[in-house]
Scaffold this motif. Structure first.
Motif, short mmCIF file in Angstrom:
data_model
loop_
_atom_site.label_atom_id
_atom_site.label_comp_id
_atom_site.label_asym_id
_atom_site.label_seq_id
_atom_site.Cartn_x
_atom_site.Cartn_y
_atom_site.Cartn_z
N ARG A 179 34.93 41.09 34.24
CA ARG A 179 34.05 41.03 35.42
C ARG A 179 32.63 41.40 35.04
N LYS B 16 38.01 36.46 41.63
CA LYS B 16 39.44 36.43 41.34
C LYS B 16 39.82 37.25 40.10
N CYS B 17 38.85 37.64 39.32
CA CYS B 17 39.10 38.34 38.07
C CYS B 17 39.44 39.82 38.32
N SER B 18 40.50 40.31 37.70
CA SER B 18 40.88 41.72 37.86
C SER B 18 40.55 42.56 36.64
N TYR C 201 40.16 38.31 46.72
CA TYR C 201 40.49 39.43 45.83
C TYR C 201 41.39 38.90 44.72
N PRO C 202 41.36 39.53 43.55
CA PRO C 202 42.30 39.13 42.49
C PRO C 202 43.74 39.28 42.98
N GLU C 203 44.61 38.41 42.50
CA GLU C 203 46.01 38.46 42.92
C GLU C 203 46.69 39.78 42.53
N ASN D 202 35.45 32.59 40.36
CA ASN D 202 36.19 33.14 39.22
C ASN D 202 35.94 34.63 39.09
N THR E 91 32.56 43.06 45.51
CA THR E 91 33.35 41.94 46.04
C THR E 91 32.75 41.43 47.34
#
Length: 127
Positions: A16, A9-11, A46-48, A6, A81
């Motif tokens: 974060r 994936k968090c942007s 990586y976050p979308e 999670n 990351t």
């Protein structure tokens, strides 16, 4: 889903930071949750909302303080990351105390890189 995934994936920067602080505080819970992951993607997560742009497509002026800080922020973001991803992929290579030590050490690095990124992001917002 695992909290470390999670995090990857968090942007949202604030989220974060909160997530990594929580992960660092509850290292034993992190150890247990990582051990229960069955499928780790083949590529770094990586976050979308992140778009990777090839360096040759960028028009950078390193004499500009904002662009320089932005470039350093990218390094810090990628460091957090990549270290979190390393934790997911390689913790299985260790046994017993060494596994817990590896997770603890790498999580400390993820925490530090996240804090560096947060400082740079705050400074960029001030400029």
């Amino acid at each position: 889903m695992n909290k470390l995934i999670n995090f990857l994936k968090c942007s949202n920067i604030s989220d974060r930071v909160k997530m990594v602080e929580e992960l660092k505080k509850n290292i034993q819970e992190l150890v247990k949750s990582i051990i229960n992951i069955s499928d780790i993607p083949n590529e770094i997560i990586y976050p979308e909302s992140i778009t990777v742009v090839p360096e040759k497509e960028l028009k950078l002026n390193m004499a500009c303080p904002k662009q320089l800080l932005h470039s350093i922020a990218h390094i810090e973001y990628n460091a957090q990351t990549i270290y979190a991803d390393t934790l997911l992929r390689y913790y299985k290579n260790f046994e017993g105390d060494k596994k817990a030590e590896f997770i603890h050490d790498i999580m400390n690095i993820v925490y530090e890189e996240t804090k560096h990124f947060e400082m740079l992001d705050n400074r960029l917002r001030e400029l």
